[in-house]
Each structure stands twice: as structure tokens, then as C-alpha cells.
Design an enzyme around this catalytic site. Structure first.
Site, PDB file in Angstrom:
ATOM      1  N   GLY A   1      -5.337 -26.121 -15.918  1.00 27.20           N
ATOM      2  CA  GLY A   1      -4.542 -26.680 -17.009  1.00 27.20           C
ATOM      3  C   GLY A   1      -4.414 -25.684 -18.150  1.00 27.20           C
ATOM      4  O   GLY A   1      -4.180 -24.494 -17.924  1.00 27.20           O
ATOM      5  N   GLY A   2      -4.599 -26.181 -19.369  1.00 29.07           N
ATOM      6  CA  GLY A   2      -4.486 -25.320 -20.552  1.00 29.07           C
ATOM      7  C   GLY A   2      -5.497 -24.185 -20.511  1.00 29.07           C
ATOM      8  O   GLY A   2      -5.190 -23.044 -20.888  1.00 29.07           O
TER       9      GLY A   2
ATOM     10  N   PHE B   1      18.152   0.286   2.987  1.00 30.81           N
ATOM     11  CA  PHE B   1      17.682   0.727   1.674  1.00 30.81           C
ATOM     12  C   PHE B   1      18.836   1.020   0.717  1.00 30.81           C
ATOM     13  O   PHE B   1      18.720   0.826  -0.476  1.00 30.81           O
ATOM     14  CB  PHE B   1      16.807   1.988   1.820  1.00 30.81           C
ATOM     15  CG  PHE B   1      15.473   1.685   2.408  1.00 30.81           C
ATOM     16  CD1 PHE B   1      14.414   1.334   1.606  1.00 30.81           C
ATOM     17  CD2 PHE B   1      15.274   1.722   3.784  1.00 30.81           C
ATOM     18  CE1 PHE B   1      13.168   1.018   2.141  1.00 30.81           C
ATOM     19  CE2 PHE B   1      14.033   1.431   4.325  1.00 30.81           C
ATOM     20  CZ  PHE B   1      12.977   1.076   3.519  1.00 30.81           C
TER      21      PHE B   1
ATOM     22  N   GLU C   1       3.009   0.977  -5.574  1.00 29.91           N
ATOM     23  CA  GLU C   1       2.809   1.335  -4.149  1.00 29.91           C
ATOM     24  C   GLU C   1       3.869   0.671  -3.267  1.00 29.91           C
ATOM     25  O   GLU C   1       3.572   0.211  -2.174  1.00 29.91           O
ATOM     26  CB  GLU C   1       1.417   0.918  -3.665  1.00 29.91           C
ATOM     27  CG  GLU C   1       0.280   1.326  -4.542  1.00 29.91           C
ATOM     28  CD  GLU C   1      -0.047   2.795  -4.439  1.00 29.91           C
ATOM     29  OE1 GLU C   1       0.487   3.460  -3.535  1.00 29.91           O
ATOM     30  OE2 GLU C   1      -0.818   3.269  -5.271  1.00 29.91           O
TER      31      GLU C   1
ATOM     32  N   ALA D   1      -3.160   4.490   0.098  1.00 31.01           N
ATOM     33  CA  ALA D   1      -3.500   3.658  -1.067  1.00 31.01           C
ATOM     34  C   ALA D   1      -3.113   2.198  -0.826  1.00 31.01           C
ATOM     35  O   ALA D   1      -3.815   1.285  -1.261  1.00 31.01           O
ATOM     36  CB  ALA D   1      -2.806   4.199  -2.305  1.00 31.01           C
ATOM     37  N   ARG D   2      -2.013   1.976  -0.117  1.00 32.08           N
ATOM     38  CA  ARG D   2      -1.590   0.600   0.161  1.00 32.08           C
ATOM     39  C   ARG D   2      -2.626  -0.130   1.004  1.00 32.08           C
ATOM     40  O   ARG D   2      -2.809  -1.334   0.876  1.00 32.08           O
ATOM     41  CB  ARG D   2      -0.254   0.602   0.922  1.00 32.08           C
ATOM     42  CG  ARG D   2       0.904   0.948   0.033  1.00 32.08           C
ATOM     43  CD  ARG D   2       2.146   1.275   0.836  1.00 32.08           C
ATOM     44  NE  ARG D   2       3.195   1.686  -0.067  1.00 32.08           N
ATOM     45  CZ  ARG D   2       4.266   2.374   0.296  1.00 32.08           C
ATOM     46  NH1 ARG D   2       4.423   2.735   1.556  1.00 32.08           N
ATOM     47  NH2 ARG D   2       5.178   2.701  -0.592  1.00 32.08           N
TER      48      ARG D   2
ATOM     49  N   SER E   1      11.654   3.298  -6.786  1.00 36.95           N
ATOM     50  CA  SER E   1      11.720   2.937  -5.365  1.00 36.95           C
ATOM     51  C   SER E   1      12.390   4.020  -4.526  1.00 36.95           C
ATOM     52  O   SER E   1      12.233   4.027  -3.303  1.00 36.95           O
ATOM     53  CB  SER E   1      12.483   1.613  -5.197  1.00 36.95           C
ATOM     54  OG  SER E   1      11.802   0.581  -5.871  1.00 36.95           O
TER      55      SER E   1
ATOM     56  N   THR F   1      -0.973   6.145 -13.227  1.00 32.84           N
ATOM     57  CA  THR F   1      -2.345   5.671 -13.458  1.00 32.84           C
ATOM     58  C   THR F   1      -3.272   6.864 -13.671  1.00 32.84           C
ATOM     59  O   THR F   1      -3.209   7.849 -12.927  1.00 32.84           O
ATOM     60  CB  THR F   1      -2.817   4.847 -12.240  1.00 32.84           C
ATOM     61  OG1 THR F   1      -1.890   3.781 -12.053  1.00 32.84           O
ATOM     62  CG2 THR F   1      -4.222   4.291 -12.453  1.00 32.84           C
TER      63      THR F   1
ATOM     64  N   THR G   1       7.432  -1.864  -3.955  1.00 37.67           N
ATOM     65  CA  THR G   1       7.616  -3.267  -4.351  1.00 37.67           C
ATOM     66  C   THR G   1       7.683  -4.147  -3.087  1.00 37.67           C
ATOM     67  O   THR G   1       7.888  -3.648  -1.973  1.00 37.67           O
ATOM     68  CB  THR G   1       8.930  -3.448  -5.129  1.00 37.67           C
ATOM     69  OG1 THR G   1      10.015  -3.162  -4.241  1.00 37.67           O
ATOM     70  CG2 THR G   1       9.008  -2.523  -6.336  1.00 37.67           C
TER      71      THR G   1
HETATM   72  C1  LIG Z   1       0.648  -0.354 -13.810  1.00 35.30           C
HETATM   73  C2  LIG Z   1       1.391   0.589 -12.924  1.00 35.30           C
HETATM   74  C3  LIG Z   1       0.739   1.713 -12.405  1.00 35.30           C
HETATM   75  C4  LIG Z   1       1.433   2.621 -11.593  1.00 35.30           C
HETATM   76  N1  LIG Z   1       0.805   3.764 -11.137  1.00 35.30           N
HETATM   77  C5  LIG Z   1       1.536   4.726 -10.491  1.00 35.30           C
HETATM   78  C6  LIG Z   1       0.937   5.997 -10.129  1.00 35.30           C
HETATM   79  O1  LIG Z   1      -0.258   6.205 -10.332  1.00 35.30           O
HETATM   80  N2  LIG Z   1       1.735   6.950  -9.574  1.00 35.30           N
HETATM   81  C7  LIG Z   1       3.050   6.743  -9.321  1.00 35.30           C
HETATM   82  O2  LIG Z   1       3.714   7.662  -8.836  1.00 35.30           O
HETATM   83  N3  LIG Z   1       3.650   5.561  -9.654  1.00 35.30           N
HETATM   84  C8  LIG Z   1       2.922   4.548 -10.225  1.00 35.30           C
HETATM   85  N4  LIG Z   1       3.513   3.354 -10.573  1.00 35.30           N
HETATM   86  C9  LIG Z   1       4.950   3.199 -10.374  1.00 35.30           C
HETATM   87  C10 LIG Z   1       5.324   2.212  -9.280  1.00 35.30           C
HETATM   88  O3  LIG Z   1       5.014   2.725  -8.030  1.00 35.30           O
HETATM   89  C11 LIG Z   1       6.807   1.876  -9.479  1.00 35.30           C
HETATM   90  O4  LIG Z   1       6.894   1.063 -10.637  1.00 35.30           O
HETATM   91  C12 LIG Z   1       7.412   1.188  -8.281  1.00 35.30           C
HETATM   92  O5  LIG Z   1       7.528   2.061  -7.190  1.00 35.30           O
HETATM   93  C13 LIG Z   1       8.795   0.594  -8.594  1.00 35.30           C
HETATM   94  O6  LIG Z   1       9.600   1.533  -9.195  1.00 35.30           O
HETATM   95  P1  LIG Z   1      10.403   1.156 -10.557  1.00 35.30           P
HETATM   96  O7  LIG Z   1       9.409   0.589 -11.505  1.00 35.30           O
HETATM   97  O8  LIG Z   1      11.149   2.351 -10.959  1.00 35.30           O
HETATM   98  O9  LIG Z   1      11.351  -0.018 -10.133  1.00 35.30           O
HETATM   99  P2  LIG Z   1      12.790   0.136  -9.429  1.00 35.30           P
HETATM  100  O10 LIG Z   1      12.708   1.077  -8.293  1.00 35.30           O
HETATM  101  O11 LIG Z   1      13.819   0.391 -10.481  1.00 35.30           O
HETATM  102  O12 LIG Z   1      12.985  -1.335  -8.851  1.00 35.30           O
HETATM  103  C14 LIG Z   1      13.402  -2.440  -9.677  1.00 35.30           C
HETATM  104  C15 LIG Z   1      13.681  -3.619  -8.758  1.00 35.30           C
HETATM  105  O13 LIG Z   1      14.739  -3.273  -7.850  1.00 35.30           O
HETATM  106  C16 LIG Z   1      14.306  -3.496  -6.525  1.00 35.30           C
HETATM  107  N5  LIG Z   1      14.928  -2.545  -5.612  1.00 35.30           N
HETATM  108  C17 LIG Z   1      14.965  -1.195  -5.701  1.00 35.30           C
HETATM  109  N6  LIG Z   1      15.614  -0.663  -4.641  1.00 35.30           N
HETATM  110  C18 LIG Z   1      15.991  -1.714  -3.875  1.00 35.30           C
HETATM  111  C19 LIG Z   1      16.694  -1.841  -2.651  1.00 35.30           C
HETATM  112  N7  LIG Z   1      17.149  -0.766  -1.948  1.00 35.30           N
HETATM  113  N8  LIG Z   1      16.919  -3.076  -2.150  1.00 35.30           N
HETATM  114  C20 LIG Z   1      16.463  -4.181  -2.788  1.00 35.30           C
HETATM  115  N9  LIG Z   1      15.793  -4.135  -3.954  1.00 35.30           N
HETATM  116  C21 LIG Z   1      15.550  -2.918  -4.489  1.00 35.30           C
HETATM  117  C22 LIG Z   1      12.810  -3.334  -6.560  1.00 35.30           C
HETATM  118  O14 LIG Z   1      12.175  -3.941  -5.445  1.00 35.30           O
HETATM  119  C23 LIG Z   1      12.478  -3.986  -7.884  1.00 35.30           C
HETATM  120  O15 LIG Z   1      12.407  -5.368  -7.716  1.00 35.30           O
HETATM  121  C24 LIG Z   1       2.801   2.389 -11.313  1.00 35.30           C
HETATM  122  C25 LIG Z   1       3.427   1.236 -11.811  1.00 35.30           C
HETATM  123  C26 LIG Z   1       2.748   0.351 -12.588  1.00 35.30           C
HETATM  124  C27 LIG Z   1       3.445  -0.858 -13.130  1.00 35.30           C
END
Ligand SMILES: Cc1cc2nc3c(=O)[nH]c(=O)nc-3n(C[C@H](O)[C@H](O)[C@H](O)COP(=O)(O)OP(=O)(O)OC[C@H]3O[C@@H](n4cnc5c(N)ncnc54)[C@H](O)[C@@H]3O)c2cc1C
Length: 389
Positions: free
Chosen positions: A343-344, A387, A367, A246-247, A142, A168, A369
Site C-alpha cells: 500500500g502506501g 531492427f 545491456e 554481462a547480460r 540501441s 557505469t 532494451t
Molecule cells: C543506469 C545506466 C547505466 C548504463 N551503463 C552503461 C555502461 O556502463 N556502458 C554502456 O556502454 N552503456 C551503458 N548504459 C546505456 C544503455 O545500454 C542504453 O541506455 C541502452 O542500450 C539503450 O540505449 P538508449 O538509452 O540510447 O535508448 P534508445 O536506443 O534511444 O532506445 C529508446 C527506445 O527505443 C527502442 N528502440 C530502439 N531501436 C528500436 C528498434 N529497432 N525497434 C524497436 N524499438 C527500438 C528501445 O527499445 C527503447 O525503448 C547504461 C544505461 C543506464 C540507464
């Protein structure tokens, strides 16, 4: 699959004939080429991504909203409809198209040199070359501003070191758009994946987006020439602009997964009998259907509105955040609710609902959370940046 009864408000009338034609074409392709096989791909955790890319390329679905270099130059609404129809089959298949077109190709199209565009875009539009987009890292998701991946100048070259996570298409990619910190700030590089020191390990044991290839990239002193740097990408706003693109596709795509769940649940409830009558005849089931259909139609209105704005004047990032937050959250709620109606059988791979629900868990996270999009909107509304806490 017929979807007409779901369109309570005749929202189809918001689309032009051309948009409906594109939608119908993509729906047919998804029905013929993806739907019959996707449960099996999902179960095996394998998808013929390269074959699909070539087929989608022939239809003009890759980099569909970009112009020149073999791209179709379609409207934002047409692109959104294509995402919706692909995701009605599977979010992983839509991800293949989104990452190729809106992340990797868009980055090169918007920030690349003429030479980079000529080198990569026609082959990517045709689906003969696959791209990926490496922003997320194991320790920075994030908060990409704190990324650890570095690019340092060495003579006329750049040397990249670090790692990217959850990328991806990475294991099958020909070119990786890699974002790295330099002394002048964040920069982007179009890295041929055959470059020594570049490796992409496939991430296995995923419980979501199993019909999508995901990888972890290691950059071990990857040396690329200056001509690999995207010259117009200056600072973190460059990858963030790609994410906004992308979003937008996700705003539409998530509705496709939800629509498929709702259509399946309606069919099922019409024939499944309990207490001597179809479960569709129970008031509680009808309340669920009414609420879900309304959310689906509200989400579509939001998507069409954003699409028309995008085509007319462009979108501000917080507008796309609003669409992604709402439509993915509601799609996931619809998928879970439809699961209860089966259901099941709702947990069975014989039906697509659990697959869609599991997929949408990833869509909720990637893209940006949901929490991050709430913070984007909160900042806009209050003027305060939350943030950091
Ligand atoms: C199947 C899949 C495909 C993906 N493809 C790509 C790709 O092609 N390219 C790419 O670059 N990335 C890709 N991603 C990565 C994706 O964008 C990240 O997983 C996402 O941005 C979240 O980062 P993180 O997993 O490190 O979670 P973290 O950033 O560690 O977040 C964990 C939790 O903490 C919360 N959080 C974090 N900061 C805050 C805050 N300031 N306040 C409140 N809550 C917070 C988050 O909302 C989340 O609930 C992919 C992910 C998945 C699962």
C-alpha cells in the site's frame, strides 16, 4: 533474511554444495556490508564504490568467472548466484561488479594483449583499479553500429574523439574500455582515464540506480599508443561478446531484486491487518503471491539452465537474450506487484521495494532494451531482421 519458503519447488537441490557455499557467503556479505547502508546511499545518490570494490576484490567477486591474473576462475553458475545475492541488496551494487568483471575485465581478458592483461587485470581483480566500458553514445544506444566516436591513426599513436553516455563507473574509473570506429572497423582501446583530453562527468538526478556511479565521457583528441588498442577486438562483435557476458549476470541478478521484494511483501502481509485480519489471508493477496512465486521459480530454472549450458558448452547470444528479456521483465512485474501489497508503505524508502522497482527500470534498459531482445529472438525465429523497422 530467510528465503526458504519462497523455494516451493526445492530448486536449491539443483545447486552443488560448493555453489550453495558461495551463494551463502555472498549473501552474508550483502547482508552485512550493503543492506544496512544502501537505502541511505540511494537517497543521497552516493555509494562508496571504491571501498566496496576492494572488499569484493578480497572475496574474489571481481572477474570471478575469469581465469588467471588474480581472477577466481569460478563457474558460470557460481558467478550467477553471486550476482543474484548482490542484486538482492541493490541492482546498483551488482552493476558495479558486473561492469568491472563482465564488461571491462572481460574485454581486456578476451581481447587484450598479454601486456594489457598484466597491466590491468590483477589490480582490477583486487578492486584496487576500477574499469568502465564505453559503448553507448548520446545519439547511439540501441544501434552501436552507427557510433560516432572515431579513432584515427597518427604515426604510432591513435587519437580518439567523441563521447560516451550512461557509462557505469566512468567518473571513478582508472581505465576505460572505449569502443571507436576506425578505418578498419570498430576497435577497442584500454584508455587510462588520466590521459589528457579524457573527462568523465557524473550524471546526477537519476531516479534509478542511485547507488551506482554513472558518467558521460568526453574524448577530446585523446592520444594513446598502439599498445592501448585491444589487438584481438575486430569489429562490433567484440563489444557485443562483452555484452553477452554481462547480460548473463543480469539474468540472475534481476531474480535477486525480485526475491527481496517478495520476501519483504510476505513479511509485511503477515502482520498488516485490514478488515480485522492479516492482508496475507485475503484470496486476492494470495493469488498475487502464488503468481509471483511461480514466476520467480521459473526464472531461477531458466537461469540455472543457462548457467549449466554456459559451463558445459557456452551460450549463444539469443539464449542470453531470452534469459535477460524474461527475467528482468518478470522481476520488474514482481517488484511493482509487491509495491501494491505494501500500500502506501510501498512507496516509502523505509522498505526496499520502490528502490528495487526503480532500479529494475534501468536494468530493463541497459545491456539491450527489452525491445532489442525481442528483436533478437524474433530474428532467430523468423529469419528476418526487423531492427531497421
Ligand atoms: C543506469 C545506466 C547505466 C548504463 N551503463 C552503461 C555502461 O556502463 N556502458 C554502456 O556502454 N552503456 C551503458 N548504459 C546505456 C544503455 O545500454 C542504453 O541506455 C541502452 O542500450 C539503450 O540505449 P538508449 O538509452 O540510447 O535508448 P534508445 O536506443 O534511444 O532506445 C529508446 C527506445 O527505443 C527502442 N528502440 C530502439 N531501436 C528500436 C528498434 N529497432 N525497434 C524497436 N524499438 C527500438 C528501445 O527499445 C527503447 O525503448 C547504461 C544505461 C543506464 C540507464
Amino acid at each position: 533474511m530467510t528465503t526458504a519458503p519462497l523455494d516451493l519447488l526445492d530448486l536449491d537441490t539443483l545447486l552443488s554444495d560448493e555453489e550453495r557455499d558461495i551463494r551463502d557467503l555472498v549473501r552474508r556479505v550483502a547482508d552485512d556490508r550493503v543492506r544496512p547502508h544502501v537505502a541511505d546511499w540511494y537517497e543521497r545518490g552516493e555509494v562508496p564504490a571504491r571501498e566496496l570494490a576492494v572488499e569484493f576484490g578480497k572475496l574474489g567477486l571481481l572477474g570471478m568467472h575469469l581465469t588467471g591474473y588474480g581472477c577466481a576462475g569460478a563457474s558460470a553458475v557460481a558467478y550467477g548466484l553471486a550476482c543474484l545475492e548482490l542484486e538482492a541488496a541493490d541492482s546498483g551494487v551488482r552493476s558495479l561488479v558486473s561492469v568491472q568483471g563482465s564488461l571491462a575485465m572481460y574485454a581486456i581478458h578476451r581481447f587484450g594483449s598479454e601486456e594489457q592483461k598484466q597491466r590491468w587485470l590483477p589490480g582490477m581483480a583486487a578492486g584496487e583499479l576500477i574499469g568502465c566500458f564505453g559503448l553507448t553514445e548520446p545519439d547511439h544506444g540501441s544501434d552501436p553500429a552507427n557510433m560516432s566516436t572515431r579513432a584515427r591513426r597518427d604515426g604510432g599513436d591513435w587519437v580518439l574523439s567523441g563521447g560516451k553516455m550512461w557509462i557505469t563507473n566512468a567518473p571513478i574509473a582508472d581505465v576505460a574500455v572505449i569502443w571507436a570506429r576506425t578505418e578498419e572497423g570498430v576497435a577497442g582501446f584500454a584508455v587510462p582515464t588520466g590521459t589528457p583530453g579524457f573527462t568523465a562527468r557524473e550524471i546526477t538526478r537519476k531516479m534509478s540506480l542511485r547507488a551506482s556511479v554513472t558518467g558521460e565521457i568526453t574524448l577530446d583528441d585523446v592520444r594513446v599508443p598502439e599498445s592501448a588498442r585491444l589487438p584481438e577486438a575486430r569489429g562490433l562483435k567484440a563489444p557485443l561478446a562483452c555484452l553477452t557476458e554481462a547480460r548473463f549476470g543480469i539474468v540472475w541478478g534481476a531474480l535477486g531484486a525480485a526475491r527481496d521484494c517478495l520476501a519483504v511483501a510476505l513479511d509485511y502481509a503477515a502482520t498488516r491487518e485490514q478488515f480485522g485480519r492479516p492482508i496475507a489471508g485475503f484470496q486476492l493477496t494470495q493469488a498475487k503471491f502464488a503468481d509471483m512465486a511461480l514466476e520467480l521459480q521459473k526464472g531461477f530454472l531458466l537461469a540455472v539452465h543457462l548457467g549449466r549450458l554456459a559451463d558445459a558448452v557456452g551460450l549463444r547470444p539469443e539464449q542470453v537474450s531470452a534469459g535477460k528479456l524474461n527475467n528482468v521483465r518478470e522481476a520488474l512485474a514482481i517488484a511493482r506487484q509487491c509495491r501494491t501489497i505494501l500500500g502506501g508503505n510501498g512507496i516509502s524508502g523505509e522498505y526496499p521495494i520502490m528502490r528495487h522497482a526503480n532500479n529494475l527500470e534501468s536494468v530493463l534498459t541497459y545491456e539491450g532494451t527489452s525491445e532489442i531482445h525481442q528483436l533478437v529472438l524474433g530474428q532467430k525465429l523468423t529469419g528476418l531482421d526487423a531492427f531497421g523497422g
